[in-house]
Scaffold this motif. Structure first.
Motif, PDB file in Angstrom:
ATOM      1  N   ASN A   1      33.858  41.202  45.225  1.00 22.61           N
ATOM      2  CA  ASN A   1      32.817  42.153  45.619  1.00 22.61           C
ATOM      3  C   ASN A   1      31.833  42.329  44.458  1.00 22.61           C
ATOM      4  O   ASN A   1      32.227  42.723  43.365  1.00 22.61           O
TER       5      ASN A   1
ATOM      6  N   LYS B   1      42.915  38.245  37.690  1.00 23.21           N
ATOM      7  CA  LYS B   1      41.770  38.747  38.451  1.00 23.21           C
ATOM      8  C   LYS B   1      41.111  39.872  37.646  1.00 23.21           C
ATOM      9  O   LYS B   1      41.791  40.609  36.940  1.00 23.21           O
TER      10      LYS B   1
ATOM     11  N   ASN C   1      37.567  42.283  41.811  1.00 19.28           N
ATOM     12  CA  ASN C   1      38.447  41.276  42.421  1.00 19.28           C
ATOM     13  C   ASN C   1      37.951  39.837  42.246  1.00 19.28           C
ATOM     14  O   ASN C   1      38.087  39.013  43.148  1.00 19.28           O
TER      15      ASN C   1
ATOM     16  N   THR D   1      39.230  35.980  46.614  1.00 13.97           N
ATOM     17  CA  THR D   1      39.406  36.209  48.046  1.00 13.97           C
ATOM     18  C   THR D   1      38.850  37.564  48.478  1.00 13.97           C
ATOM     19  O   THR D   1      38.387  37.720  49.601  1.00 13.97           O
ATOM     20  N   GLU D   2      38.873  38.540  47.578  1.00 16.59           N
ATOM     21  CA  GLU D   2      38.321  39.861  47.893  1.00 16.59           C
ATOM     22  C   GLU D   2      37.187  40.202  46.929  1.00 16.59           C
ATOM     23  O   GLU D   2      36.949  41.361  46.595  1.00 16.59           O
TER      24      GLU D   2
END
Length: 200
Positions: free
Chosen positions: A140, A100, A157, A137-138
Motif C-alpha cells: 500500500n 516486509k 507491507n 501482496t498487501e
C-alpha cells in the motif's frame, strides 16, 4: 557339392556371428563385474552437517552525495502560487531489509522557520513515493497530504528488498501556497523530515 560348400559357408558365418556375440556378452559382463567390484571396494559415505544462519538486517540511507540530499523548493513568481510547485528526487532514499517493511515520515518541527520571526506550518508540504517497482501482496502506497510532526505512512507491507532506491516527490499545492505562505517575508525557510523504516 555346391550345396555342401554353401552350407559350410553358412555354418562358418553363423558360428562367426555367434562367436562375436558371445565375445561381446562376455566382455560386457566382465566390465560390469569389474565396475561393481571396483565401486564396492572404494565406496564410502560420511554425513557432513551444514548450517546456514540468517540474521535480520535493516538499513535506511541515501546514496546522494554531500549537498545533494537537501530538497530545495522555490516559490519565485505568481505562476508558482497559481499552479503550485513540485520536485521529484530520484534515488532519494535507499532501503535494505530481509523483512516486509513500512516507511514512515514526519516533520522534526511543526513549522518551517527562517532566520527572522516569520514561519509557516509544516503541513504545507505533501510527500509521495513515486516507485512502480515495489512488490508485496498487501502493498500500500500512501500520499502524505500535509506533513505533521507525528509519523505518517508512505509505504506499508512492502516485500523484502536489497538496496531498493525510492523516488520521492515533494509538493506544495497552489492552495497551501496561497493560504499559508503568500504574504510572508522573503527568505529561506527550513525544516527537517525524519524518515523511519519499520519491519513487520
Amino acid at each position: 557339392m555346391n550345396t555342401s560348400i554353401n552350407n559350410f559357408k553358412i555354418n562358418i558365418k553363423t558360428k562367426m556371428v555367434l562367436a562375436i556375440a558371445f565375445s561381446m556378452l562376455i566382455s560386457t559382463s566382465y566390465a560390469q563385474s569389474a565396475s561393481l567390484a571396483e565401486s564396492g571396494s572404494t565406496l564410502s559415505h560420511v554425513p557432513i552437517p551444514v548450517a546456514v544462519e540468517v540474521d535480520d538486517f535493516i538499513s535506511l540511507s541515501s546514496d546522494i552525495g554531500v549537498g545533494g540530499l537537501q530538497v530545495n523548493l522555490r516559490l519565485k513568481n505568481e505562476d508558482d502560487y497559481k499552479k503550485g510547485i513540485s520536485l521529484t528526487m530520484p534515488n532519494h532514499i535507499v532501503v535494505s531489509t530481509n523483512n516486509k517493511f513500512s516507511l514512515l515520515a514526519r516533520a522534526a518541527n511543526k513549522n518551517f522557520t527562517s532566520t527572522g520571526y516569520s514561519y509557516f506550518p509544516s503541513n504545507v508540504l505533501d510527500i509521495q513515493v513515486k516507485n512502480t517497482d515495489l512488490l508485496g501482496t498487501e502493498l500500500n502506497l500512501q500520499n502524505i497530504r500535509g506533513l505533521e510532526i507525528n509519523d505518517q505512512t508512505l509505504i506499508s507491507n512492502a516485500a523484502p528488498a536489497i538496496k531498493k532506491y525510492l523516488n520521492v516527490e515533494y509538493t506544495i499545492s497552489s492552495k497551501n501556497a496561497i493560504d499559508k505562505i503568500l504574504g510572508i517575508n522573503p527568505g529561506i525557510y527550513t525544516n527537517t523530515i525524519i524518515y523511519t523504516l519499520s519491519t513487520l
